[in-house]
Each structure stands twice: as C-alpha cells, then as structure tokens.
Design an enzyme around this catalytic site. Sequence first.
Site, PDB file in Angstrom:
ATOM      1  N   CYS B 172      11.046   7.390  79.863  1.00 39.96           N
ATOM      2  CA  CYS B 172      11.213   7.579  81.310  1.00 39.96           C
ATOM      3  C   CYS B 172      10.922   6.404  82.112  1.00 39.96           C
ATOM      4  O   CYS B 172       9.765   5.697  82.441  1.00 39.96           O
ATOM      5  CB  CYS B 172       9.749   8.551  81.807  1.00 39.96           C
ATOM      6  SG  CYS B 172       9.887   9.902  80.527  1.00 39.96           S
ATOM      7  N   GLU B 175      14.178   5.761  88.154  1.00 42.46           N
ATOM      8  CA  GLU B 175      13.674   6.592  89.272  1.00 42.46           C
ATOM      9  C   GLU B 175      14.785   6.879  90.328  1.00 42.46           C
ATOM     10  O   GLU B 175      15.847   6.037  90.076  1.00 42.46           O
ATOM     11  CB  GLU B 175      12.462   6.134  89.938  1.00 42.46           C
ATOM     12  CG  GLU B 175      11.400   5.826  89.027  1.00 42.46           C
ATOM     13  CD  GLU B 175       9.991   5.308  89.705  1.00 42.46           C
ATOM     14  OE1 GLU B 175      10.178   4.885  90.802  1.00 42.46           O
ATOM     15  OE2 GLU B 175       9.111   4.967  88.859  1.00 42.46           O
ATOM     16  N   ALA B 176      14.535   7.691  91.258  1.00 39.24           N
ATOM     17  CA  ALA B 176      15.438   7.950  92.299  1.00 39.24           C
ATOM     18  C   ALA B 176      15.907   6.523  92.785  1.00 39.24           C
ATOM     19  O   ALA B 176      17.065   6.141  93.105  1.00 39.24           O
ATOM     20  CB  ALA B 176      15.229   8.900  93.181  1.00 39.24           C
ATOM     21  N   SER B 180      19.506   0.511  87.855  1.00 41.02           N
ATOM     22  CA  SER B 180      19.657  -0.941  87.334  1.00 41.02           C
ATOM     23  C   SER B 180      18.508  -1.925  87.850  1.00 41.02           C
ATOM     24  O   SER B 180      18.175  -2.855  86.788  1.00 41.02           O
ATOM     25  CB  SER B 180      20.972  -1.581  88.054  1.00 41.02           C
ATOM     26  OG  SER B 180      22.025  -0.706  87.560  1.00 41.02           O
ATOM     27  N   ASN B 288      17.757  -3.444  74.466  1.00 44.62           N
ATOM     28  CA  ASN B 288      18.749  -4.449  73.916  1.00 44.62           C
ATOM     29  C   ASN B 288      19.194  -3.728  72.461  1.00 44.62           C
ATOM     30  O   ASN B 288      20.350  -3.573  71.956  1.00 44.62           O
ATOM     31  CB  ASN B 288      17.942  -5.854  73.377  1.00 44.62           C
ATOM     32  CG  ASN B 288      17.805  -6.620  74.492  1.00 44.62           C
ATOM     33  OD1 ASN B 288      18.759  -6.694  75.420  1.00 44.62           O
ATOM     34  ND2 ASN B 288      16.926  -7.726  74.568  1.00 44.62           N
ATOM     35  N   ARG B 291      21.126  -0.485  73.090  1.00 46.16           N
ATOM     36  CA  ARG B 291      22.498  -0.825  73.596  1.00 46.16           C
ATOM     37  C   ARG B 291      23.395  -0.687  72.335  1.00 46.16           C
ATOM     38  O   ARG B 291      24.778  -0.216  72.466  1.00 46.16           O
ATOM     39  CB  ARG B 291      22.559  -2.193  74.054  1.00 46.16           C
ATOM     40  CG  ARG B 291      23.437  -2.952  74.746  1.00 46.16           C
ATOM     41  CD  ARG B 291      22.715  -3.876  75.679  1.00 46.16           C
ATOM     42  NE  ARG B 291      21.832  -3.381  76.580  1.00 46.16           N
ATOM     43  CZ  ARG B 291      21.090  -4.034  77.419  1.00 46.16           C
ATOM     44  NH1 ARG B 291      21.260  -5.448  77.187  1.00 46.16           N
ATOM     45  NH2 ARG B 291      20.519  -3.703  78.304  1.00 46.16           N
ATOM     46  N   GLN B 327      59.002   5.486  69.656  1.00 49.26           N
ATOM     47  CA  GLN B 327      58.352   4.086  69.737  1.00 49.26           C
ATOM     48  C   GLN B 327      57.506   3.806  70.771  1.00 49.26           C
ATOM     49  O   GLN B 327      56.329   3.158  70.638  1.00 49.26           O
ATOM     50  CB  GLN B 327      59.493   3.264  70.056  1.00 49.26           C
ATOM     51  CG  GLN B 327      58.719   1.641  69.593  1.00 49.26           C
ATOM     52  CD  GLN B 327      60.017   0.628  69.724  1.00 49.26           C
ATOM     53  OE1 GLN B 327      60.798   0.328  70.717  1.00 49.26           O
ATOM     54  NE2 GLN B 327      60.034  -0.009  68.633  1.00 49.26           N
ATOM     55  N   GLU B 411      22.080   3.323  80.069  1.00 55.56           N
ATOM     56  CA  GLU B 411      21.437   2.250  79.150  1.00 55.56           C
ATOM     57  C   GLU B 411      21.965   0.860  79.648  1.00 55.56           C
ATOM     58  O   GLU B 411      22.261  -0.043  78.824  1.00 55.56           O
ATOM     59  CB  GLU B 411      21.749   2.473  77.685  1.00 55.56           C
ATOM     60  CG  GLU B 411      20.230   3.682  77.377  1.00 55.56           C
ATOM     61  CD  GLU B 411      20.233   3.535  75.791  1.00 55.56           C
ATOM     62  OE1 GLU B 411      20.040   2.243  75.347  1.00 55.56           O
ATOM     63  OE2 GLU B 411      19.922   4.674  75.264  1.00 55.56           O
ATOM     64  N   SER B 414      27.918  -1.267  82.991  1.00 53.11           N
ATOM     65  CA  SER B 414      28.742  -2.430  82.637  1.00 53.11           C
ATOM     66  C   SER B 414      28.661  -3.591  83.257  1.00 53.11           C
ATOM     67  O   SER B 414      28.701  -4.500  82.679  1.00 53.11           O
ATOM     68  CB  SER B 414      30.557  -1.729  82.719  1.00 53.11           C
ATOM     69  OG  SER B 414      30.594  -0.782  81.648  1.00 53.11           O
TER      70      SER B 414
END
Lengths: 254, 431
Positions: B172, B175-176, B180, B288, B291, B327, B411, B414
């Site tokens: 956990c 949070e809201a 990041s 880490n 990931r 092709q 997690e 990008s």
Amino acid sequence: MAARVLVGVKRVIDYAVKIRVKPDNTGVVTDGVKHSMNPFCEIAVEEAVRLKEKKLVKEVVAVSCGPQQVQETIRTALAMGADRGIHVEVSGKDYDTLGPLQVSKILAALAKKEEASLVILGKQAIDDDCNQTGQMTAALLDWPQGTFASEVTIDGDKIKVIREIDGGLETIKINMPAVVTADLRLNTPRYATLPNIMKAKKKKIASVKPGELGVDLTSRLEVLRVEEPAQRQAGVKVETVEDLVGKLKEAGRI
Amino acid sequence: MMAAPFSRIFGKVGRQLSKPWAPCQAAGRSISSRTVEVEQTAPAGSGFPPLQTFSEEETMMRDAVKKYAQERIAPFVSKMDENSSMDDEVISSLFEQGLMGIEIGTEYGGTGSTFFSSILVIEELAKVDPSVAVLCDIQNTLINTLMSKLGTEEQKEKYLPRLATDMIGSFCLSEAGSGSDAFSLKTKAEKQNDYYIINGSKMWISNAENAGVFLVMANADTSAGYRGITCFLVDRGTEGLQIGKKENKLGLRASSTCTLSFDNVKVHEKNILGKLGQGYKYAIGMLNEGRIGIAAQMLGLAQGCFDHAVPYTRQRVQFGKRIFDFQGMQHQIANVATQLEAARLLTYNAARLKEAGRPFIKEACMAKYYAAEVATVTTSKCIEWMGGVGFTKDYPIEKFYRDCKIGTIYEGTSNIQLSTIAKFLDQEYDS
C-alpha cells in the site's frame, strides 16, 4: 507389505506435437522436437506414489532407458514423488533399435536386482503403441500380470486389479510379486508442484549400463520404411439407395 | 538478519549497492553454482550461453507452470474477467503449486527457488491470464521480498509461512493525491507509547480484496519529509482498517484494486518492517525488482496474445490463400515477433543481472518500459489480424488488449521509467 515398486517411464515425443516423417523414410523427426513423459507412464508413476502415500509400499524407483536426455523424464517422476531414479544408459544405434523385448529384459533384471515386489508400467507408449513391454516383463520374470488396469488395490500379498477389456471390466486377483500396466482411467496424474521440483533435485539418479545387467540389446527387428498414412480421399454423397448400390458395384465392391 | 538498504537513494548519485546473492564477478556472467543447461544442444566450449538458457530446475518449473496454467487457470479466465473477481479455486491452487512463495526458503514452507524462476513463472501465468500473473508477481517480488529481506526473525516466522501457503499480501503506497509522486503521501502514523496510530487512505491497492496482510507506507515523522515514511505491517481485520470499493476497471479485472481507509488504526511498533523512516528506500528498492516482474507479465501477455492470433492467420483463407501468406501480413507479424524477442531479452537480462548482484536498475526500467509498449502494439495488431472475431469476447484477444494498458501505468509509469533511464545515462557520461 510390498517394499519396493519399480516404475518404468519412457521419454516420447510430446502428444501435442505434429509428427513428421524424415525425408529418408527411416523414422520420424526427433531433433529439436518437444519430448515429455509418456502419458500412460505418468499414470503409472501417480499410482505408485499413491500406494506409497497410503503406506502400502516403502519406496518408488523410477527407471528409464535411453540417452542423457531421459534423465529429465526421471526427474519429472521424482518431482511427482518417486524416491530415486535409475538411468539405464542406451544411446546411438542401440537407442534407435531399442524396443519392448530389450526393455523388458532390462526391467526384469532390475526388478530382480532391486528386489522389487511390484512393477508398474504404462500400458503402451504413444510413439510405438506396442503394448508389449508389461506383458513381456511379467513373462521373463514368471510373475503374474494385471494389464489395462483401471483400478489397483493391494490386499496383503495379493493385488486386486480391475481391467478394462473389450466387453467391459474384468476383476482379477493376482499374487505379488507382479507386473501391472496402467490404463487411462486408473487415475489423474498430479502436477509436479514447484516445491516438489526443488526437492527432486536432491534425489539420486543412479546410472547403469545394460551390459552390467547382462542384457543383450541386439534387436530382432529391422525397420524397413516409415511412411505417413495415405491422404484421406474425399467421400461421395449419394441421394438414394439405388445410387449407393450403383456406386458400390462400380467400385467393384459388390 | 537485517539486510543493508540495497537501493540507490533517490536523487543521489550512486551505483546500486545490491547484496549479491551470487558471488559478484567483475566480468562475464556469474551464474554461480547452478548448472546451466542449454535449452537446445550447445556446441562445446560455448562459455557465454545465450540469454534463453535455463537451468534444469528453471525449465522444469516453467513447463510445470505452463501445464498447470493451461489446465487449471484457463477455464476460469473469462468468467473472472466478466465478474471482476478472482476465483477462490484459482487462488488456492496457486498456493498449492508453490507459486506464491517461490523465493521463500523451505524452512518457512516456501519453494526455495530463485528470482529468475519467479520471472519465468510470472511470464507463463501471464500467457494465460495477466490478472493471475500480477497476483503472483506482487506476492513474490514485492511482499515476500520485503518480508524476507527486512523482517525480524519474529516477523518472518509469523508471516513467511503464511505467505507461502495461504495468505495474500498487499503493498500500500499510492494514494488519491500521490501516484508517481509517491513520497508526498499523506497517510500519517503518530507515535503513542509503544504504538503508532495510522490515519489516512490509500488508493489503487492491488490484491486488497483477498489480502490477509497489508504493508502500509505511512509517514511517522512529517517534519522529516519523505524520510519519515515507514513501512507498517497491518493485519486484515485490525480495527479501523476499511477495505473500500473495488474499482471497475478496463482490464486486469480479476485482480482486485481497492481503496483502503485507516481510521485510528493502532499497530504496535513491533509491526514496523525494517527501520523507522526508511520506508521510502525500501519502496524504491522493491519497485526496482518488481519492475522486472511486470516486464515478465507484459511479455507473457503479449506472447500469449500472439500465440492465439498467429495460428488463426495460418488457417483463415481469403482470396484463395492463408492470410498469413500475404506479404503485408507477414511483415507485420515478423515486426511484432522481433519486438517480442527484444522485450524478452531485455527482461531476461535484467533478471540475470539482478541475480548476479550487478547493477540492474537502468536495465529493469528499460525492460518494463519496453515490454509494456510491446504489449500494447502486439495486442492491438493481433486484434487487427483476427479481424472481426478479434473484436468479440468469444475470443481471448480482446481481453489481452484491455489488460495491456495498465502496463504503461502501474509500478512506475512509462514516463517515470524513461526519466530514471535518463538519470543513469546522464551519470554514465560523467567522466
């Protein structure tokens, strides 16, 4: 109580793989093809392990004949619960011509050497469909056999085997030591759980040569040619019985 | 045994001080005492085997999980997606197979295997259901690792056997108001004698519906900023802990994602995992590794989707030939296959680097970022190749397409991955 069970496991091309015949028609393509344990052998291992869990047998020994790669198959048996493995080293030309007669001689020799009271095998292998090894092994040992087993119960020093036969089910009682071959409905083999795979790493696989068992591997059979089955031709639909009779007459069938 | 903090401190220059679980070597691969057997027969003297080389143990694990996933998870996948819920039978069979305690030692009832084995397991599970894979991934790469590395003997004895056999854990952090920007989390833990009182709320918490223990990141000393963040072990059922509503998601629906609220939740200071105020370090360090697990999940997802679509293109006939034979199609399929291979190699390499005790953070970021992107491209293309049927729920393709999107988000988005990679690159050019 039966001390030791010998289980034979065969490394075959995986059942899901599409088989291809070698261009020179001497056999099927095995290089780079996925192999796994013969499904009937899995059922045999499962039955042996269940007997051990019920404390009816003390030790399960998995045996396989072939080159280095068969050790993977033995490891799978160990991961399912077998206690130790025996790898009978056969490679090269000897392995190409290895068949039920030689394998049953090997298993008979091992059964005597290991003092096994029960040998459980799959009823047949999915690559050659011979359905001979169990029967031959029993004959060589002069032991009773319970083949096509769909249920096995140990009762003292006797075994009750329910066999799947064409007419239905046949129940027989045989004395131990004996050979039993597993049919499809005998049980559903367990998955090798990850912890068991790890435990299997510590179990021993002994190597032995057929010569040490006094077995001659010369084959009495020579494979002349291997071919794909003929392509199925499309059928013809007819509208009436007269048409059918007409067509059959045309084809010279009646 | 307390492990030294092994992650790079955020913002500071430094190579990762990872505790080598295998002897560290200056050059070459160090895959120490494990016998490395080549998948295909390798020519003698190949001292540096290709990345797709697995030990016998790893191969057996992968094959066992492949079979298990096909037979015991596949039948439940569509129903679990429809109902947005993980079937109990699936959860219990995951434990039964030893898949939830892969790296936990046998002395605690775990499987006693390696990180790379976990990666292969996650990849195989994801080929069948990415939701099941993420449950397995979080448990193994986040929860179990945190517990094994940071737990006191008492904590390990209490939790590790349960985590290996029947209890799911939940991590956990978010949070809201902080995703990041994880360190700006607001959940507080106030000391009161021997206890801490936790107040706040968490959001986007995976596995919450079925978890038995929650690893909660809360700030025990807001005056110290992020250096007050501490990891608390909170058992399910603790008074004041409320598991809130499950999100109704686009994809990964079988994986429960819930809000949590903490209303004066009282935990003893013995329930601190690791050290007070070090939570931020642990979180970064764990993520880490996690990931690489997510990279494996995205990889499996993409591969599973691809493996469904290509056979279809080989069967479907239009204009007198298989659509695979056009092709235009071949080029698209080959292109995607190449990207899949690249993602696979990035992932496996990052995993092997980590196992070898070598720096791996940049590679882990690259693997996760790339695998998520490849998953998006692959699933999108697979739907196109399957045409109309790809668009229907009768086929599993559309589910993979919906599931892949989260890969670029959770997690570490990008963008975060790219920023982290850039930081490493910047340092590399410091002469």
